[in-house]
Design an enzyme around this catalytic site. Structure first.
Site, mmCIF file in Angstrom:
data_model
loop_
_atom_site.group_PDB
_atom_site.id
_atom_site.type_symbol
_atom_site.label_atom_id
_atom_site.label_comp_id
_atom_site.label_asym_id
_atom_site.label_seq_id
_atom_site.Cartn_x
_atom_site.Cartn_y
_atom_site.Cartn_z
ATOM 1 N N ASN A 229 -2.582 2.708 7.811
ATOM 2 C CA ASN A 229 -1.381 2.282 7.090
ATOM 3 C C ASN A 229 -0.109 2.896 7.680
ATOM 4 O O ASN A 229 -0.170 3.979 8.259
ATOM 5 C CB ASN A 229 -1.496 2.692 5.619
ATOM 6 C CG ASN A 229 -2.396 1.767 4.847
ATOM 7 O OD1 ASN A 229 -2.344 0.556 5.018
ATOM 8 N ND2 ASN A 229 -3.232 2.322 3.979
ATOM 9 N N ARG B 230 0.756 13.207 3.138
ATOM 10 C CA ARG B 230 0.709 12.205 2.068
ATOM 11 C C ARG B 230 1.278 12.767 0.769
ATOM 12 O O ARG B 230 2.011 12.063 0.052
ATOM 13 C CB ARG B 230 -0.739 11.743 1.852
ATOM 14 C CG ARG B 230 -0.879 10.756 0.712
ATOM 15 C CD ARG B 230 -2.320 10.311 0.540
ATOM 16 N NE ARG B 230 -2.419 9.318 -0.525
ATOM 17 C CZ ARG B 230 -3.516 8.616 -0.778
ATOM 18 N NH1 ARG B 230 -4.606 8.786 -0.051
ATOM 19 N NH2 ARG B 230 -3.530 7.728 -1.763
ATOM 20 N N CYS C 212 -7.057 -4.988 6.136
ATOM 21 C CA CYS C 212 -6.863 -4.338 4.850
ATOM 22 C C CYS C 212 -7.990 -4.789 3.926
ATOM 23 O O CYS C 212 -8.533 -5.882 4.087
ATOM 24 C CB CYS C 212 -5.506 -4.736 4.272
ATOM 25 S SG CYS C 212 -5.122 -3.998 2.658
ATOM 26 N N HIS D 170 0.030 -5.391 1.835
ATOM 27 C CA HIS D 170 0.403 -4.727 0.584
ATOM 28 C C HIS D 170 1.537 -5.450 -0.141
ATOM 29 O O HIS D 170 2.236 -4.860 -0.964
ATOM 30 C CB HIS D 170 0.755 -3.249 0.821
ATOM 31 C CG HIS D 170 -0.442 -2.428 1.175
ATOM 32 N ND1 HIS D 170 -0.383 -1.067 1.347
ATOM 33 C CD2 HIS D 170 -1.738 -2.766 1.385
ATOM 34 C CE1 HIS D 170 -1.590 -0.610 1.656
ATOM 35 N NE2 HIS D 170 -2.423 -1.626 1.684
ATOM 36 N N TYR E 192 -0.411 -3.726 -5.357
ATOM 37 C CA TYR E 192 0.785 -3.079 -4.813
ATOM 38 C C TYR E 192 2.065 -3.714 -5.350
ATOM 39 O O TYR E 192 3.133 -3.103 -5.282
ATOM 40 C CB TYR E 192 0.779 -3.137 -3.284
ATOM 41 C CG TYR E 192 -0.179 -2.151 -2.673
ATOM 42 C CD1 TYR E 192 0.208 -0.837 -2.424
ATOM 43 C CD2 TYR E 192 -1.482 -2.529 -2.355
ATOM 44 C CE1 TYR E 192 -0.674 0.073 -1.875
ATOM 45 C CE2 TYR E 192 -2.370 -1.617 -1.812
ATOM 46 C CZ TYR E 192 -1.965 -0.316 -1.576
ATOM 47 O OH TYR E 192 -2.841 0.582 -1.040
#
Length: 424
Positions: free
Chosen positions: A144, A90, A164, A194, A244
């Site tokens: 995700n 990440r 989500c 998102h 987002y």
């Protein structure tokens, strides 16, 4: 009822356990299996899970295992909450795109593509093993990028639904502002994972009074602050975008911010170390307050509600999920995966059926179409590999869209993900 959680060693898991314990009348779990290859973390969180169950007088059995096939055998539902490459991957997703002047984020833009490439093959392998061990089990995906991963699962013929927590978070926020019970707030939630907008906030159900204009008039500043967007943007749009959308509506501002502060991955890694220290305390028998800062707010309640409805128990009939479009957004293919309100308790165990949604203004529909095209290419790259497929997916993304940028990002993506991409 047996549930299995793949990625059970996640620091998220106590949030999920708390929901299972509190909402046992909705979802009567008899056995909960936490599955994870990280033995030390798994045992730590498994012990805390048992203490949480005991504190709330839940009679369910909590077990842990590193053996995926044994863990999912006989399960009624399997929840996926894994992160291929962990926080280290990440951190890379959030860092190298900035070198090209693009947003660095784990689900959006180039970093999101990297995560999809690492994740889709792993999830499909897990799903095949679930199908062999428990062919009737539902797969609930919280991993995700949820939209792309769910589409991969559905295309492979799995009984899968994507989940989500954005919608439930906004529902709870709006309910508090309007002084209503959350169950009395229905969102006209439309878009892709998102990439969603609340077109309406209705009292009582899909046909109820739309409270959104009054909500924005009275509380627009608070809502805008949560989204980190100017109040004027909400007023001009007349809807509430998910947070987002800031990556799209304020891309350059976000890039500048990200270049001047620690990455979210670094923050989360530090938080996880603190959480694991708390979880190791044998006196701890509830989720700690710090967990709320980790992310995933209300995840447990959304997961319980969805699993209960899918398995024919309690749960709300209409919920926001990620599932096949099937005409909900007429400008998209039926096999696109959209995030909308759906009737979850479908007849014959067929899964969610999207409800009719309000017409999506071209201002939003154009972006949805654009990102759907990117997701098509991203999934193709994840399934078949190849530098050219990665390049095309990046070129198609609305936050990239330039030849030189796509070339530079492709080189960086492949260089930083070689250990997870056998074909790279």
């Amino acid at each position: 009822m047996k549930l299995a959680v793949v990625g059970g060693g996640s620091t998220y898991t106590p949030e999920l356990i708390d929901g299972f314990a509190r909402l046992r009348d909705t979802l009567p779990v008899e056995e909960l299996v936490l599955i994870d290859p990280a033995t030390e973390r798994l045992e730590l969180i498994g012990a805390l899970a048992r203490r949480i169950f005991a504190r709330q007088d839940h009679a369910g059995l909590v077990t842990t295992t590193t053996d995926l096939d044994a863990g999912v055998a006989g399960a009624d539902a399997v929840l996926l909450q894994l992160r291929v490459g962990g926080q280290a991957a990440r951190l890379q997703d959030e860092t190298w795109p900035l070198e090209c002047g693009c947003v660095g984020q784990e689900t959006t833009g180039a970093g999101g593509l990297a995560k999809a490439l690492r994740t889709v093959p792993v999830v499909l392998d897990i799903a095949e093993r679930v199908r062999r061990a428990s062919p009737d089990a539902w797969i609930i995906d919280f991993t995700n990028p949820v939209g792309i991963v769910t589409r991969a699962l559905l295309r492979a013929g799995h009984k899968a639904v994507g989940l989500c927590n954005v919608a439930i978070g906004l529902q709870r926020k709006f309910a508090a502002l309007l002084d209503l019970a959350p169950s009395d707030v229905h969102l006209d939630h439309v878009g892709l994972n998102h990439l969603t907008w609340e077109l309406g906030v209705r009292r009582g159900g899909p046909d109820g009074e739309d409270l959104l204009p009054g909500l924005l008039a009275a509380h627009g500043e608070a809502v805008a602050s949560d989204l980190r967007l100017p109040r004027a943007v909400l007023d001009r749009l007349g809807v509430v975008p998910s947070y987002y959308l800031r990556y799209f509506y304020s891309h350059d501002e976000v890039v500048r911010e990200l270049g001047t502060k620690p990455s979210r991955a670094a923050e989360v890694a530090a938080m996880e170390r603190e959480l694991l220290a708390l979880y190791a305390d044998p006196a701890l028998d509830e989720k700690p307050a710090l967990l709320a800062k980790r992310g995933g707010a209300f995840y447990s309640e959304a997961a319980v509600d969805l699993a209960a409805a899918l398995l024919g128990g309690g749960g709300t009939d209409v919920q926001v999920v990620n599932t096949y479009n099937n005409g909900a957004l007429p400008f998209l293919p039926d096999d696109a995966v959209v995030e909308v309100q759906a009737r979850v308790r479908a007849t014959g165990g067929s899964g969610p059926v999207p409800l009719p949604v309000p017409r999506l203004d071209p201002l939003f529909a154009g972006l949805v179409s654009h990102v759907t095209a990117y997701e098509d290419l991203a999934l193709d790259a994840a399934l078949r590999g190849g530098r050219e497929r990665v390049f095309k997916a990046l070129l198609a993304h609305p936050l990239i869209g330039q030849y030189d940028l796509a070339e530079g990002l492709t080189d960086r993506l492949l260089a930083h993900n070689k250990e997870h991409l056998p074909w790279a």
